[in-house]
Motif scaffolding. Sequence first.
Motif, PDB file in Angstrom:
ATOM      1  N   GLU A   1       0.814  -1.214   0.000  1.00  0.00           N
ATOM      2  CA  GLU A   1       0.000   0.000   0.000  1.00  0.00           C
ATOM      3  C   GLU A   1       0.848   1.265   0.000  1.00  0.00           C
ATOM      4  OE1 GLU A   1      -3.167   0.025  -0.332  1.00  0.00           O
ATOM      5  OE2 GLU A   1      -3.827  -1.987   0.240  1.00  0.00           O
ATOM      6  N   ALA A   2       2.037   1.196   0.537  1.00  0.00           N
ATOM      7  CA  ALA A   2       2.893   2.376   0.680  1.00  0.00           C
ATOM      8  C   ALA A   2       3.451   2.823  -0.665  1.00  0.00           C
ATOM      9  CB  ALA A   2       4.038   2.080   1.645  1.00  0.00           C
ATOM     10  N   ASP A   3       3.862   4.084  -0.705  1.00  0.00           N
ATOM     11  CA  ASP A   3       4.478   4.654  -1.902  1.00  0.00           C
ATOM     12  C   ASP A   3       6.002   4.593  -1.842  1.00  0.00           C
ATOM     13  OD1 ASP A   3       1.997   5.744  -3.209  1.00  0.00           O
ATOM     14  OD2 ASP A   3       1.898   6.803  -1.299  1.00  0.00           O
ATOM     15  N   PHE A   4       6.549   4.438  -0.641  1.00  0.00           N
ATOM     16  CA  PHE A   4       8.000   4.297  -0.497  1.00  0.00           C
ATOM     17  C   PHE A   4       8.293   3.413   0.708  1.00  0.00           C
ATOM     18  CE2 PHE A   4       7.000   7.934   2.177  1.00  0.00           C
ATOM     19  CZ  PHE A   4       7.805   7.770   3.287  1.00  0.00           C
ATOM     20  N   TYR A   5       9.460   2.776   0.645  1.00  0.00           N
ATOM     21  CA  TYR A   5       9.879   1.831   1.679  1.00  0.00           C
ATOM     22  C   TYR A   5      11.281   2.211   2.144  1.00  0.00           C
ATOM     23  CZ  TYR A   5       5.849  -0.820   0.146  1.00  0.00           C
ATOM     24  OH  TYR A   5       4.560  -1.181  -0.159  1.00  0.00           O
ATOM     25  N   THR A   6      11.405   2.667   3.374  1.00  0.00           N
ATOM     26  CA  THR A   6      12.718   2.907   3.959  1.00  0.00           C
ATOM     27  C   THR A   6      13.262   1.548   4.368  1.00  0.00           C
ATOM     28  OG1 THR A   6      12.095   5.119   4.691  1.00  0.00           O
ATOM     29  CG2 THR A   6      13.965   4.077   5.792  1.00  0.00           C
ATOM     30  N   THR A   7      14.250   1.074   3.630  1.00  0.00           N
ATOM     31  CA  THR A   7      14.628  -0.338   3.664  1.00  0.00           C
ATOM     32  C   THR A   7      16.067  -0.505   4.128  1.00  0.00           C
ATOM     33  OG1 THR A   7      13.143  -0.696   1.786  1.00  0.00           O
ATOM     34  CG2 THR A   7      14.722  -2.455   2.302  1.00  0.00           C
ATOM     35  N   MET A   8      16.266  -1.375   5.095  1.00  0.00           N
ATOM     36  CA  MET A   8      17.606  -1.706   5.566  1.00  0.00           C
ATOM     37  C   MET A   8      18.113  -2.937   4.813  1.00  0.00           C
ATOM     38  SD  MET A   8      17.883   0.751   7.579  1.00  0.00           S
ATOM     39  CE  MET A   8      16.593   1.914   8.067  1.00  0.00           C
ATOM     40  N   VAL A   9      19.267  -2.821   4.196  1.00  0.00           N
ATOM     41  CA  VAL A   9      19.833  -3.879   3.361  1.00  0.00           C
ATOM     42  C   VAL A   9      21.282  -4.130   3.767  1.00  0.00           C
ATOM     43  CG1 VAL A   9      18.326  -3.345   1.403  1.00  0.00           C
ATOM     44  CG2 VAL A   9      20.559  -2.207   1.595  1.00  0.00           C
ATOM     45  N   ARG A  10      21.773  -5.300   3.375  1.00  0.00           N
ATOM     46  CA  ARG A  10      23.162  -5.638   3.662  1.00  0.00           C
ATOM     47  C   ARG A  10      24.025  -5.313   2.454  1.00  0.00           C
ATOM     48  NH1 ARG A  10      25.795  -7.521   7.401  1.00  0.00           N
ATOM     49  NH2 ARG A  10      23.935  -8.042   8.635  1.00  0.00           N
ATOM     50  N   THR A  11      24.955  -4.379   2.631  1.00  0.00           N
ATOM     51  CA  THR A  11      25.878  -4.005   1.556  1.00  0.00           C
ATOM     52  C   THR A  11      27.265  -4.592   1.758  1.00  0.00           C
ATOM     53  OG1 THR A  11      26.194  -1.898   2.740  1.00  0.00           O
ATOM     54  CG2 THR A  11      24.681  -1.897   0.864  1.00  0.00           C
ATOM     55  N   SER A  12      27.494  -5.241   2.892  1.00  0.00           N
ATOM     56  CA  SER A  12      28.742  -5.975   3.124  1.00  0.00           C
ATOM     57  C   SER A  12      28.474  -7.031   4.178  1.00  0.00           C
ATOM     58  CB  SER A  12      29.874  -5.039   3.576  1.00  0.00           C
ATOM     59  OG  SER A  12      29.801  -4.777   4.969  1.00  0.00           O
ATOM     60  N   ASP A  13      29.434  -7.906   4.402  1.00  0.00           N
ATOM     61  CA  ASP A  13      29.269  -8.988   5.380  1.00  0.00           C
ATOM     62  C   ASP A  13      29.801  -8.610   6.756  1.00  0.00           C
ATOM     63  OD1 ASP A  13      28.134 -10.669   3.475  1.00  0.00           O
ATOM     64  OD2 ASP A  13      30.098 -11.359   2.770  1.00  0.00           O
ATOM     65  N   ASP A  14      29.974  -7.322   7.007  1.00  0.00           N
ATOM     66  CA  ASP A  14      30.593  -6.864   8.233  1.00  0.00           C
ATOM     67  C   ASP A  14      29.567  -6.661   9.348  1.00  0.00           C
ATOM     68  OD1 ASP A  14      32.512  -6.014  10.009  1.00  0.00           O
ATOM     69  OD2 ASP A  14      32.660  -3.978   9.186  1.00  0.00           O
ATOM     70  N   GLY A  15      28.768  -7.681   9.606  1.00  0.00           N
ATOM     71  CA  GLY A  15      27.829  -7.646  10.728  1.00  0.00           C
ATOM     72  C   GLY A  15      26.929  -6.431  10.689  1.00  0.00           C
ATOM     73  N   SER A  16      26.723  -5.810  11.867  1.00  0.00           N
ATOM     74  CA  SER A  16      25.854  -4.633  11.938  1.00  0.00           C
ATOM     75  C   SER A  16      26.457  -3.444  11.192  1.00  0.00           C
ATOM     76  CB  SER A  16      25.609  -4.254  13.406  1.00  0.00           C
ATOM     77  OG  SER A  16      26.817  -3.904  14.051  1.00  0.00           O
ATOM     78  N   ARG A  17      27.762  -3.462  10.959  1.00  0.00           N
ATOM     79  CA  ARG A  17      28.407  -2.374  10.226  1.00  0.00           C
ATOM     80  C   ARG A  17      28.296  -2.547   8.717  1.00  0.00           C
ATOM     81  NH1 ARG A  17      31.593  -3.431  14.624  1.00  0.00           N
ATOM     82  NH2 ARG A  17      32.830  -4.954  13.478  1.00  0.00           N
ATOM     83  N   GLY A  18      27.653  -3.636   8.287  1.00  0.00           N
ATOM     84  CA  GLY A  18      27.485  -3.864   6.860  1.00  0.00           C
ATOM     85  C   GLY A  18      26.084  -3.580   6.365  1.00  0.00           C
ATOM     86  N   ILE A  19      25.307  -2.846   7.165  1.00  0.00           N
ATOM     87  CA  ILE A  19      23.910  -2.563   6.829  1.00  0.00           C
ATOM     88  C   ILE A  19      23.774  -1.112   6.374  1.00  0.00           C
ATOM     89  CG2 ILE A  19      21.573  -2.390   7.780  1.00  0.00           C
ATOM     90  CD1 ILE A  19      22.372  -4.695   9.687  1.00  0.00           C
ATOM     91  N   SER A  20      23.006  -0.898   5.318  1.00  0.00           N
ATOM     92  CA  SER A  20      22.787   0.436   4.769  1.00  0.00           C
ATOM     93  C   SER A  20      21.291   0.678   4.587  1.00  0.00           C
ATOM     94  CB  SER A  20      23.523   0.591   3.426  1.00  0.00           C
ATOM     95  OG  SER A  20      24.904   0.333   3.566  1.00  0.00           O
ATOM     96  N   ALA A  21      20.938   1.950   4.430  1.00  0.00           N
ATOM     97  CA  ALA A  21      19.528   2.338   4.293  1.00  0.00           C
ATOM     98  C   ALA A  21      19.262   2.858   2.892  1.00  0.00           C
ATOM     99  CB  ALA A  21      19.177   3.415   5.317  1.00  0.00           C
ATOM    100  N   LEU A  22      18.229   2.323   2.262  1.00  0.00           N
ATOM    101  CA  LEU A  22      17.813   2.756   0.931  1.00  0.00           C
ATOM    102  C   LEU A  22      16.373   3.252   0.977  1.00  0.00           C
ATOM    103  CD1 LEU A  22      19.141  -0.156  -1.350  1.00  0.00           C
ATOM    104  CD2 LEU A  22      20.222   2.072  -0.942  1.00  0.00           C
ATOM    105  N   LEU A  23      16.105   4.303   0.216  1.00  0.00           N
ATOM    106  CA  LEU A  23      14.742   4.812   0.055  1.00  0.00           C
ATOM    107  C   LEU A  23      14.204   4.234  -1.252  1.00  0.00           C
ATOM    108  CD1 LEU A  23      12.537   6.745   1.135  1.00  0.00           C
ATOM    109  CD2 LEU A  23      13.539   8.515  -0.322  1.00  0.00           C
ATOM    110  N   VAL A  24      13.350   3.229  -1.148  1.00  0.00           N
ATOM    111  CA  VAL A  24      12.905   2.458  -2.306  1.00  0.00           C
ATOM    112  C   VAL A  24      11.515   2.912  -2.735  1.00  0.00           C
ATOM    113  CG1 VAL A  24      12.455   0.148  -3.208  1.00  0.00           C
ATOM    114  CG2 VAL A  24      14.276   0.496  -1.520  1.00  0.00           C
ATOM    115  N   ASP A  25      11.395   3.287  -4.007  1.00  0.00           N
ATOM    116  CA  ASP A  25      10.096   3.662  -4.563  1.00  0.00           C
ATOM    117  C   ASP A  25       9.244   2.420  -4.772  1.00  0.00           C
ATOM    118  OD1 ASP A  25       8.163   4.277  -6.929  1.00  0.00           O
ATOM    119  OD2 ASP A  25       8.883   6.244  -6.297  1.00  0.00           O
ATOM    120  N   ALA A  26       7.944   2.530  -4.496  1.00  0.00           N
ATOM    121  CA  ALA A  26       7.051   1.381  -4.626  1.00  0.00           C
ATOM    122  C   ALA A  26       6.947   0.871  -6.055  1.00  0.00           C
ATOM    123  CB  ALA A  26       5.660   1.739  -4.112  1.00  0.00           C
ATOM    124  N   ALA A  27       7.228   1.742  -7.032  1.00  0.00           N
ATOM    125  CA  ALA A  27       7.123   1.347  -8.439  1.00  0.00           C
ATOM    126  C   ALA A  27       8.396   0.712  -8.976  1.00  0.00           C
ATOM    127  CB  ALA A  27       6.754   2.563  -9.289  1.00  0.00           C
TER     128      ALA A  27
END
Length: 381
Positions: free
Chosen positions: A164-190
Amino acid sequence: MPAERLLPSTEAEDLLKLTREIARDELAPVAAEHEEQARFPREQFRLLGRSGLLGLPYPEKWGGAALSYEVYLQVLEEIAAAWMSVGVGLSVHTMSCYALAEYGTDEQRARWLPDMLGGDLLGAYALSESHAGSDAAALSTKARRDGDDYVVNGTKAWITHGGEADFYTTMVRTSDDGSRGISALLVDAATPGLGFGAPEKKMGLTGSTTTQVLFDGARVGTDRLLGAEGQGFKIALTALNSGRLGIAACAVGLAQAALDEAVAYAKQRAQFGRAVIEFQGIEFLLADMAAAVESSRATYLEAARRRDRGLPFVRQASIAKLVATDAAMRVTTDAVQVLGGAGYTRDFPVERYLREAKVPQIFEGTNQIQRMVIARQLRDA
Protein backbone atom coordinates in the motif's frame (compact mmCIF):
# COMPACT_ATOMS: atom_id res chain seq x y z
CA MET A 1 -14.21 11.54 27.01
CA PRO A 2 -11.00 13.28 25.89
CA ALA A 3 -8.37 13.55 28.56
CA GLU A 4 -7.49 17.03 29.82
CA ARG A 5 -4.19 18.29 28.43
CA LEU A 6 -1.61 20.83 29.50
CA LEU A 7 -0.42 22.05 26.11
CA PRO A 8 2.49 24.44 25.54
CA SER A 9 0.70 26.92 23.26
CA THR A 10 -2.61 28.07 21.83
CA GLU A 11 -1.51 26.68 18.46
CA ALA A 12 -1.06 23.26 20.01
CA GLU A 13 -4.51 23.48 21.60
CA ASP A 14 -6.03 24.38 18.23
CA LEU A 15 -4.24 21.47 16.57
CA LEU A 16 -5.48 19.02 19.16
CA LYS A 17 -9.01 20.38 18.75
CA LEU A 18 -8.77 19.84 14.97
CA THR A 19 -7.45 16.33 15.53
CA ARG A 20 -10.33 15.46 17.84
CA GLU A 21 -12.83 16.72 15.28
CA ILE A 22 -11.27 14.58 12.56
CA ALA A 23 -11.11 11.59 14.88
CA ARG A 24 -14.73 11.99 15.96
CA ASP A 25 -16.28 12.83 12.59
CA GLU A 26 -14.09 11.03 10.03
CA LEU A 27 -12.30 8.13 11.73
CA ALA A 28 -14.40 6.67 14.54
CA PRO A 29 -17.64 6.27 12.50
CA VAL A 30 -16.00 4.02 9.88
CA ALA A 31 -13.34 2.22 11.92
CA ALA A 32 -15.35 -0.90 12.82
CA GLU A 33 -16.54 -1.47 9.25
CA HIS A 34 -13.06 -1.09 7.79
CA GLU A 35 -11.60 -3.43 10.39
CA GLU A 36 -14.31 -6.03 9.83
CA GLN A 37 -13.70 -5.96 6.08
CA ALA A 38 -9.88 -5.65 6.39
CA ARG A 39 -10.10 -2.52 4.25
CA PHE A 40 -7.01 -0.30 4.14
CA PRO A 41 -7.81 3.31 5.18
CA ARG A 42 -5.99 5.09 2.35
CA GLU A 43 -8.56 7.87 2.08
CA GLN A 44 -8.22 8.54 5.78
CA PHE A 45 -4.46 8.89 5.40
CA ARG A 46 -5.04 11.33 2.53
CA LEU A 47 -7.32 13.31 4.82
CA LEU A 48 -4.63 13.45 7.49
CA GLY A 49 -2.20 14.63 4.83
CA ARG A 50 -4.52 17.41 3.66
CA SER A 51 -5.00 18.41 7.30
CA GLY A 52 -1.24 18.71 7.83
CA LEU A 53 -0.98 15.79 10.26
CA LEU A 54 1.51 13.55 8.41
CA GLY A 55 4.64 15.60 9.02
CA LEU A 56 4.13 17.17 12.42
CA PRO A 57 7.57 16.69 14.05
CA TYR A 58 9.64 17.59 10.98
CA PRO A 59 10.99 21.01 9.87
CA GLU A 60 8.76 23.48 8.05
CA LYS A 61 11.49 23.89 5.42
CA TRP A 62 10.67 20.40 4.09
CA GLY A 63 6.89 20.58 4.50
CA GLY A 64 6.53 19.61 8.15
CA ALA A 65 5.02 21.54 11.04
CA ALA A 66 8.12 21.72 13.29
CA LEU A 67 6.10 20.58 16.30
CA SER A 68 7.59 19.14 19.44
CA TYR A 69 7.31 15.42 20.05
CA GLU A 70 5.31 16.25 23.16
CA VAL A 71 2.53 17.69 20.98
CA TYR A 72 2.89 15.25 18.08
CA LEU A 73 2.43 12.25 20.38
CA GLN A 74 -0.74 13.70 21.89
CA VAL A 75 -2.14 14.12 18.39
CA LEU A 76 -1.18 10.52 17.70
CA GLU A 77 -2.94 9.36 20.87
CA GLU A 78 -6.18 11.05 19.84
CA ILE A 79 -6.11 9.39 16.41
CA ALA A 80 -5.36 5.96 17.89
CA ALA A 81 -8.22 6.35 20.36
CA ALA A 82 -10.58 6.71 17.42
CA TRP A 83 -8.95 4.11 15.16
CA MET A 84 -5.86 2.18 16.18
CA SER A 85 -4.90 1.12 12.63
CA VAL A 86 -4.69 4.74 11.53
CA GLY A 87 -2.77 5.76 14.64
CA VAL A 88 -0.22 2.99 14.16
CA GLY A 89 -0.04 3.85 10.45
CA LEU A 90 0.73 7.49 11.22
CA SER A 91 3.45 6.42 13.65
CA VAL A 92 4.97 4.09 11.05
CA HIS A 93 4.84 6.78 8.36
CA THR A 94 6.56 9.27 10.69
CA MET A 95 9.28 6.73 11.44
CA SER A 96 9.65 5.93 7.73
CA CYS A 97 10.45 9.60 7.05
CA TYR A 98 13.10 9.74 9.77
CA ALA A 99 16.07 8.37 7.82
CA LEU A 100 15.65 10.87 5.00
CA ALA A 101 14.92 13.80 7.32
CA GLU A 102 17.87 13.14 9.63
CA TYR A 103 20.48 11.48 7.39
CA GLY A 104 19.62 12.52 3.85
CA THR A 105 21.43 15.26 1.96
CA ASP A 106 19.71 18.59 1.34
CA GLU A 107 19.29 17.55 -2.29
CA GLN A 108 17.59 14.29 -1.26
CA ARG A 109 15.35 16.09 1.22
CA ALA A 110 14.29 18.70 -1.31
CA ARG A 111 13.52 15.99 -3.86
CA TRP A 112 11.41 13.62 -1.75
CA LEU A 113 10.59 14.93 1.71
CA PRO A 114 7.92 17.55 0.89
CA ASP A 115 5.65 14.96 -0.74
CA MET A 116 6.28 12.51 2.10
CA LEU A 117 5.40 15.05 4.77
CA GLY A 118 2.62 16.72 2.80
CA GLY A 119 0.52 13.59 2.46
CA ASP A 120 1.04 12.77 -1.20
CA LEU A 121 3.19 9.76 -0.32
CA LEU A 122 2.65 7.13 2.39
CA GLY A 123 5.65 5.35 3.87
CA ALA A 124 6.64 1.93 5.19
CA TYR A 125 9.60 0.87 7.29
CA ALA A 126 11.29 -2.31 6.07
CA LEU A 127 13.71 -3.66 8.66
CA SER A 128 12.41 -7.01 9.93
CA GLU A 129 12.92 -10.35 8.23
CA SER A 130 11.53 -13.77 9.13
CA HIS A 131 14.81 -14.76 10.81
CA ALA A 132 15.80 -11.25 11.90
CA GLY A 133 13.14 -9.72 14.13
CA SER A 134 14.54 -8.99 17.57
CA ASP A 135 18.01 -9.72 16.15
CA ALA A 136 17.77 -7.06 13.45
CA ALA A 137 21.53 -7.12 12.82
CA ALA A 138 21.10 -10.63 11.34
CA LEU A 139 19.18 -9.32 8.32
CA SER A 140 20.22 -10.86 5.01
CA THR A 141 18.48 -8.84 2.26
CA LYS A 142 21.45 -7.92 0.06
CA ALA A 143 22.17 -4.88 -2.08
CA ARG A 144 25.00 -5.34 -4.58
CA ARG A 145 26.51 -2.28 -6.23
CA ASP A 146 26.22 -2.32 -10.04
CA GLY A 147 27.23 0.97 -11.61
CA ASP A 148 24.79 3.66 -10.53
CA ASP A 149 22.40 1.14 -8.99
CA TYR A 150 22.11 -1.28 -6.13
CA VAL A 151 20.66 -4.65 -7.11
CA VAL A 152 18.55 -5.80 -4.17
CA ASN A 153 17.54 -9.39 -3.41
CA GLY A 154 15.80 -10.73 -0.32
CA THR A 155 12.59 -10.73 1.66
CA LYS A 156 11.37 -8.41 4.37
CA ALA A 157 8.67 -9.62 6.77
CA TRP A 158 5.87 -8.10 8.86
CA ILE A 159 5.94 -4.80 6.98
CA THR A 160 3.14 -2.41 7.89
CA HIS A 161 1.61 -0.83 4.74
CA GLY A 162 3.19 -3.55 2.58
CA GLY A 163 1.73 -3.27 -0.91
CA GLU A 164 0.00 0.00 0.00
CA ALA A 165 2.89 2.38 0.68
CA ASP A 166 4.48 4.65 -1.90
CA PHE A 167 8.00 4.30 -0.50
CA TYR A 168 9.88 1.83 1.68
CA THR A 169 12.72 2.91 3.96
CA THR A 170 14.63 -0.34 3.66
CA MET A 171 17.61 -1.71 5.57
CA VAL A 172 19.83 -3.88 3.36
CA ARG A 173 23.16 -5.64 3.66
CA THR A 174 25.88 -4.00 1.56
CA SER A 175 28.74 -5.97 3.12
CA ASP A 176 29.27 -8.99 5.38
CA ASP A 177 30.59 -6.86 8.23
CA GLY A 178 27.83 -7.65 10.73
CA SER A 179 25.85 -4.63 11.94
CA ARG A 180 28.41 -2.37 10.23
CA GLY A 181 27.49 -3.86 6.86
CA ILE A 182 23.91 -2.56 6.83
CA SER A 183 22.79 0.44 4.77
CA ALA A 184 19.53 2.34 4.29
CA LEU A 185 17.81 2.76 0.93
CA LEU A 186 14.74 4.81 0.06
CA VAL A 187 12.90 2.46 -2.31
CA ASP A 188 10.10 3.66 -4.56
CA ALA A 189 7.05 1.38 -4.63
CA ALA A 190 7.12 1.35 -8.44
CA THR A 191 10.65 -0.13 -8.57
CA PRO A 192 10.79 -3.09 -11.01
CA GLY A 193 11.59 -6.27 -9.10
CA LEU A 194 9.76 -5.13 -5.98
CA GLY A 195 6.81 -7.33 -5.02
CA PHE A 196 4.63 -8.21 -2.06
CA GLY A 197 3.33 -11.30 -0.33
CA ALA A 198 -0.30 -11.92 0.54
CA PRO A 199 -1.59 -9.85 3.47
CA GLU A 200 -1.07 -11.54 6.82
CA LYS A 201 -4.24 -12.87 8.49
CA LYS A 202 -3.99 -11.10 11.82
CA MET A 203 -6.07 -11.20 15.00
CA GLY A 204 -6.24 -7.40 15.16
CA LEU A 205 -5.37 -4.23 13.25
CA THR A 206 -6.98 -5.91 10.26
CA GLY A 207 -7.45 -2.58 8.50
CA SER A 208 -3.67 -2.13 8.53
CA THR A 209 -2.17 -4.25 5.77
CA THR A 210 0.91 -6.25 6.76
CA THR A 211 2.88 -8.24 4.17
CA GLN A 212 6.23 -9.55 3.14
CA VAL A 213 8.17 -7.23 0.83
CA LEU A 214 9.99 -9.15 -1.89
CA PHE A 215 13.10 -7.96 -3.70
CA ASP A 216 13.99 -9.93 -6.83
CA GLY A 217 16.80 -8.16 -8.64
CA ALA A 218 15.25 -4.78 -7.83
CA ARG A 219 17.43 -1.94 -9.08
CA VAL A 220 17.59 1.03 -6.72
CA GLY A 221 19.65 4.07 -7.69
CA THR A 222 22.67 4.91 -5.59
CA ASP A 223 21.15 8.38 -5.21
CA ARG A 224 18.62 6.70 -2.89
CA LEU A 225 21.26 5.68 -0.34
CA LEU A 226 20.48 7.51 2.92
CA GLY A 227 23.54 8.33 4.94
CA ALA A 228 26.75 6.44 4.22
CA GLU A 229 27.15 2.77 3.40
CA GLY A 230 27.33 0.83 6.65
CA GLN A 231 25.37 3.46 8.59
CA GLY A 232 22.00 1.75 8.20
CA PHE A 233 21.93 -0.11 11.51
CA LYS A 234 22.54 3.10 13.44
CA ILE A 235 19.82 4.81 11.40
CA ALA A 236 17.43 1.95 12.10
CA LEU A 237 18.00 2.00 15.86
CA THR A 238 17.71 5.77 16.22
CA ALA A 239 14.47 5.71 14.21
CA LEU A 240 13.12 2.97 16.47
CA ASN A 241 13.86 5.01 19.59
CA SER A 242 11.41 7.67 18.43
CA GLY A 243 9.07 5.10 16.91
CA ARG A 244 8.68 3.45 20.30
CA LEU A 245 7.28 6.69 21.65
CA GLY A 246 4.76 6.66 18.82
CA ILE A 247 3.62 3.15 19.74
CA ALA A 248 3.40 4.15 23.41
CA ALA A 249 1.11 7.04 22.51
CA CYS A 250 -1.04 4.78 20.34
CA ALA A 251 -1.33 2.26 23.15
CA VAL A 252 -2.47 4.98 25.54
CA GLY A 253 -5.08 6.12 23.03
CA LEU A 254 -6.38 2.57 22.71
CA ALA A 255 -6.51 2.14 26.48
CA GLN A 256 -8.31 5.47 26.88
CA ALA A 257 -10.93 4.39 24.35
CA ALA A 258 -11.45 1.11 26.25
CA LEU A 259 -11.73 2.95 29.56
CA ASP A 260 -14.27 5.41 28.14
CA GLU A 261 -16.39 2.57 26.76
CA ALA A 262 -16.25 0.69 30.07
CA VAL A 263 -17.26 3.74 32.11
CA ALA A 264 -20.15 4.57 29.79
CA TYR A 265 -21.45 1.00 29.93
CA ALA A 266 -21.08 0.74 33.71
CA LYS A 267 -23.10 3.91 34.18
CA GLN A 268 -26.07 2.68 32.18
CA ARG A 269 -26.00 -1.06 33.00
CA ALA A 270 -28.24 -1.83 35.98
CA GLN A 271 -28.09 -4.91 38.22
CA PHE A 272 -29.87 -5.45 41.55
CA GLY A 273 -31.64 -2.11 41.11
CA ARG A 274 -28.66 0.17 40.57
CA ALA A 275 -25.97 1.00 38.00
CA VAL A 276 -23.05 -1.43 38.14
CA ILE A 277 -20.59 1.46 38.44
CA GLU A 278 -21.85 1.82 42.02
CA PHE A 279 -20.55 -1.63 42.99
CA GLN A 280 -17.13 -1.62 44.59
CA GLY A 281 -15.86 -4.46 42.42
CA ILE A 282 -16.48 -2.40 39.28
CA GLU A 283 -15.39 0.88 40.89
CA PHE A 284 -12.00 -0.50 41.83
CA LEU A 285 -11.54 -2.10 38.40
CA LEU A 286 -12.28 1.21 36.66
CA ALA A 287 -10.03 3.11 39.08
CA ASP A 288 -7.11 0.81 38.29
CA MET A 289 -7.79 1.22 34.57
CA ALA A 290 -7.77 5.01 34.89
CA ALA A 291 -4.56 4.93 36.90
CA ALA A 292 -2.89 2.78 34.25
CA VAL A 293 -3.95 5.11 31.43
CA GLU A 294 -2.86 8.32 33.12
CA SER A 295 0.45 6.98 34.41
CA SER A 296 1.25 5.60 30.95
CA ARG A 297 0.47 8.98 29.39
CA ALA A 298 2.75 10.73 31.87
CA THR A 299 5.53 8.28 31.07
CA TYR A 300 5.48 8.83 27.31
CA LEU A 301 5.17 12.60 27.73
CA GLU A 302 8.22 12.75 29.98
CA ALA A 303 10.24 10.76 27.45
CA ALA A 304 9.04 13.10 24.68
CA ARG A 305 10.04 16.18 26.67
CA ARG A 306 13.53 14.77 27.14
CA ARG A 307 13.74 14.18 23.39
CA ASP A 308 12.55 17.73 22.71
CA ARG A 309 15.21 19.15 25.04
CA GLY A 310 17.97 17.17 23.36
CA LEU A 311 18.53 14.97 26.40
CA PRO A 312 19.19 11.21 26.24
CA PHE A 313 15.86 9.41 26.03
CA VAL A 314 16.59 5.85 24.88
CA ARG A 315 15.86 4.32 28.29
CA GLN A 316 12.80 6.49 28.78
CA ALA A 317 11.45 5.57 25.33
CA SER A 318 11.80 1.87 26.11
CA ILE A 319 10.14 2.37 29.49
CA ALA A 320 7.28 4.27 27.88
CA LYS A 321 6.75 1.60 25.24
CA LEU A 322 6.91 -1.19 27.83
CA VAL A 323 4.63 0.48 30.38
CA ALA A 324 2.05 1.81 27.92
CA THR A 325 1.64 -1.35 25.88
CA ASP A 326 1.46 -3.65 28.91
CA ALA A 327 -1.09 -1.26 30.41
CA ALA A 328 -3.16 -1.27 27.21
CA MET A 329 -3.31 -5.07 27.35
CA ARG A 330 -4.56 -4.98 30.94
CA VAL A 331 -7.01 -2.13 30.42
CA THR A 332 -8.62 -3.63 27.32
CA THR A 333 -8.90 -7.00 29.05
CA ASP A 334 -10.58 -5.35 32.04
CA ALA A 335 -12.89 -3.37 29.74
CA VAL A 336 -14.22 -6.64 28.37
CA GLN A 337 -14.72 -7.82 31.95
CA VAL A 338 -16.68 -4.70 32.88
CA LEU A 339 -19.04 -5.29 29.97
CA GLY A 340 -19.37 -8.97 30.85
CA GLY A 341 -20.91 -11.13 28.15
CA ALA A 342 -21.64 -8.05 26.03
CA GLY A 343 -17.94 -7.26 25.96
CA TYR A 344 -17.23 -10.58 24.32
CA THR A 345 -19.48 -9.76 21.37
CA ARG A 346 -18.88 -7.55 18.37
CA ASP A 347 -21.84 -5.40 19.33
CA PHE A 348 -19.36 -3.37 21.40
CA PRO A 349 -15.86 -2.26 20.37
CA VAL A 350 -13.98 -3.51 23.43
CA GLU A 351 -13.43 -6.99 21.99
CA ARG A 352 -11.67 -5.32 19.02
CA TYR A 353 -9.65 -3.14 21.37
CA LEU A 354 -8.50 -6.27 23.21
CA ARG A 355 -7.38 -7.91 19.96
CA GLU A 356 -5.60 -4.73 18.89
CA ALA A 357 -3.78 -4.33 22.21
CA LYS A 358 -1.64 -7.43 21.79
CA VAL A 359 0.58 -6.50 18.87
CA PRO A 360 1.95 -3.23 20.37
CA GLN A 361 3.68 -5.47 22.93
CA ILE A 362 5.45 -7.12 19.99
CA PHE A 363 6.35 -4.62 17.28
CA GLU A 364 8.95 -1.83 17.43
CA GLY A 365 10.93 -4.23 19.60
CA THR A 366 9.17 -6.75 21.82
CA ASN A 367 8.65 -5.83 25.44
CA GLN A 368 11.27 -8.41 26.34
CA ILE A 369 13.72 -6.45 24.18
CA GLN A 370 12.63 -3.23 25.93
CA ARG A 371 13.56 -4.78 29.26
CA MET A 372 16.98 -5.65 27.86
CA VAL A 373 17.47 -2.08 26.61
CA ILE A 374 16.45 -0.63 29.97
CA ALA A 375 18.71 -2.98 31.91
CA ARG A 376 21.71 -2.27 29.67
CA GLN A 377 21.16 1.46 30.00
CA LEU A 378 21.19 1.05 33.79
CA ARG A 379 24.30 -1.13 33.63
CA ASP A 380 26.22 1.29 31.45
CA ALA A 381 25.16 4.48 33.24
